[in-house]
Design a protein around this motif. Structure first.
Motif, PDB file in Angstrom:
ATOM      1  N   GLU A 126       0.794  -1.231   0.000  1.00  0.00           N
ATOM      2  CA  GLU A 126       0.000   0.000   0.000  1.00  0.00           C
ATOM      3  C   GLU A 126       0.827   1.281   0.000  1.00  0.00           C
ATOM      4  O   GLU A 126       0.432   2.262  -0.656  1.00  0.00           O
ATOM      5  N   PRO A 127       1.970   1.342   0.707  1.00  0.00           N
ATOM      6  CA  PRO A 127       2.747   2.586   0.650  1.00  0.00           C
ATOM      7  C   PRO A 127       3.184   2.952  -0.770  1.00  0.00           C
ATOM      8  O   PRO A 127       3.079   4.115  -1.177  1.00  0.00           O
ATOM      9  N   MET A 128       3.676   1.989  -1.542  1.00  0.00           N
ATOM     10  CA  MET A 128       4.075   2.289  -2.916  1.00  0.00           C
ATOM     11  C   MET A 128       2.864   2.622  -3.785  1.00  0.00           C
ATOM     12  O   MET A 128       2.909   3.556  -4.587  1.00  0.00           O
ATOM     13  N   GLU A 129       1.783   1.892  -3.614  1.00  0.00           N
ATOM     14  CA  GLU A 129       0.573   2.182  -4.385  1.00  0.00           C
ATOM     15  C   GLU A 129       0.107   3.609  -4.124  1.00  0.00           C
ATOM     16  O   GLU A 129      -0.265   4.333  -5.047  1.00  0.00           O
ATOM     17  N   ARG A 130       0.135   4.001  -2.856  1.00  0.00           N
ATOM     18  CA  ARG A 130      -0.321   5.355  -2.498  1.00  0.00           C
ATOM     19  C   ARG A 130       0.605   6.417  -3.067  1.00  0.00           C
ATOM     20  O   ARG A 130       0.134   7.437  -3.587  1.00  0.00           O
ATOM     21  N   LEU A 131       1.904   6.196  -3.002  1.00  0.00           N
ATOM     22  CA  LEU A 131       2.846   7.186  -3.513  1.00  0.00           C
ATOM     23  C   LEU A 131       2.718   7.334  -5.026  1.00  0.00           C
ATOM     24  O   LEU A 131       2.703   8.453  -5.557  1.00  0.00           O
ATOM     25  N   LEU A 132       2.612   6.230  -5.741  1.00  0.00           N
ATOM     26  CA  LEU A 132       2.481   6.304  -7.196  1.00  0.00           C
ATOM     27  C   LEU A 132       1.176   6.986  -7.590  1.00  0.00           C
ATOM     28  O   LEU A 132       1.142   7.780  -8.548  1.00  0.00           O
ATOM     29  N   ALA A 133       0.095   6.711  -6.858  1.00  0.00           N
ATOM     30  CA  ALA A 133      -1.182   7.370  -7.136  1.00  0.00           C
ATOM     31  C   ALA A 133      -1.080   8.871  -6.891  1.00  0.00           C
ATOM     32  O   ALA A 133      -1.659   9.677  -7.643  1.00  0.00           O
TER      33      ALA A 133
END
Length: 258
Positions: free
Chosen positions: A172-179
Motif C-alpha cells: 500500500e505505501p508504494m501504491e499510495r505514492l504512485l497514485a
C-alpha cells in the motif's frame, strides 16, 4: 573510498550479510509456501505472469539467491551468494549512473528501515550528486488504507505510523505514492530502488526497478525472473547498519566498475 570486489566479498561474509546468514532454512522454505499462497505481507505485490510451484521457486532461490541446494536440508543455517550480491550491486551502480546522466528521476524507498535505511540514504545522496532528481513531492501523503503517512529522510521514502517507522512488506505505501504522483501530474520515476512490497509493487506497475531481498523474500526473485525487476540484490537485510558500510563504499566509490 573505493573498495575492491575481493575486499567487499570478505566484508559481506564477515558481517553475515552473505555466506552463512541468520535467516534459518525453515523460515526460507515457509516463505516460499506463503508467497505461492498469495498471503498478504508475503506476496510483495508481485503479479505472477507464469505458473510457479514450490520446486520451481526453490530452484530459483538456489540459483539467484544462493540458498543451499540440498532438498532434504530443512532446518539450520542457510546461505546467500556473495557473488550474486556483488553482481546485483554492480547492476545498481550502472542503473543509477545511467539515469543520473540523463537527469532522470529516481525513487528510493524502504520497508526495512532498521537495516537498509542507511544504504538507501547513501545511494540516494550519491545519485543526487551525479545529477539525478529524487522523487520528493511536497507535503504530507496520508495512507488511508493503513493509517499513518508517507515521509522521507534524505530522499528515502518510508511509511510512518504512530511516530514510528514499521518494518513492512505491504504494497500500500508504494501504491499510495504512485497514485499521488499521478494526481499531482508528476512524471513516473525513471528508476525505483527499493525493497519488499515497495519494490515488488513498482515492478508490477511496469517501472524500472532494482530491489534488495533477503533469502526469505522469494517474491522479488520471482519478479526478476519474470522480467518485472531489472535486478534483485540478495543480502541479509537486517544486520547492524554499520556492517553495510563496505557495501555502500563499493557502490558509491565505483568499485563495481573495476
Amino acid at each position: 573510498m573505493t573498495i575492491t570486489r575481493e575486499d567487499l566479498g570478505a566484508a559481506l561474509e564477515a558481517g553475515a550479510i552473505t555466506g552463512e546468514v541468520a535467516t534459518p532454512r525453515e523460515n526460507n522454505l515457509d516463505h516460499i509456501r506463503r508467497f505461492l499462497a498469495g498471503e498478504r505481507q508475503f506476496d510483495f505485490g508481485v503479479e505472477l505472469t507464469r505458473d510457479w510451484d514450490f520446486d520451481s521457486v526453490f530452484d530459483l532461490m538456489v540459483n539467484r539467491c544462493g540458498l543451499r541446494p540440498e532438498r532434504d536440508f530443512t532446518e539450520g543455517v542457510d546461505t546467500i551468494s556473495t557473488q550474486r550480491c556483488i553482481e546485483g550491486l554492480g547492476a545498481l551502480g550502472t542503473a543509477v549512473e545511467e539515469v543520473a546522466a540523463a537527469g532522470g528521476r529516481i525513487l528510493f524507498a524502504t520497508g526495512h528501515p532498521a537495516g537498509l535505511m542507511p544504504v538507501h540514504m547513501a545511494v540516494a545522496d550519491w545519485a543526487r550528486s551525479l545529477g539525478a532528481q529524487l522523487v520528493e513531492p511536497d507535503g504530507m501523503i496520508e495512507v488511508p488504507a493503513l493509517g499513518g503517512d508517507l515521509r522521507r529522510i534524505r530522499g528515502v521514502w518510508f511509511w510512518q505510523l504512530h511516530g514510528g517507522i514499521p518494518h513492512t512488506h505491504l504494497t500500500e505505501p508504494m501504491e499510495r505514492l504512485l497514485a499521488e504522483l499521478v494526481a499531482r501530474g508528476e512524471p513516473a520515476p525513471d528508476l525505483v530502488v527499493a525493497d519488499h512490497g515497495w519494490a515488488g509493487r513498482a515492478g508490477s506497475a511496469g517501472l524500472r526497478t532494482i530491489g534488495y531481498a533477503d533469502c526469505n523474500d522469494p517474491g522479488l526473485f520471482v519478479a526478476e525472473a519474470q522480467g518485472q525487476l531489472e535486478a534483485t540484490i540478495p543480502l541479509d537485510d537486517d544486520v547492524v547498519p554499520t556492517l553495510y558500510e563496505p557495501l555502500i563504499d563499493y557502490v558509491v566509490g565505483g568499485g563495481w566498475k573495476a
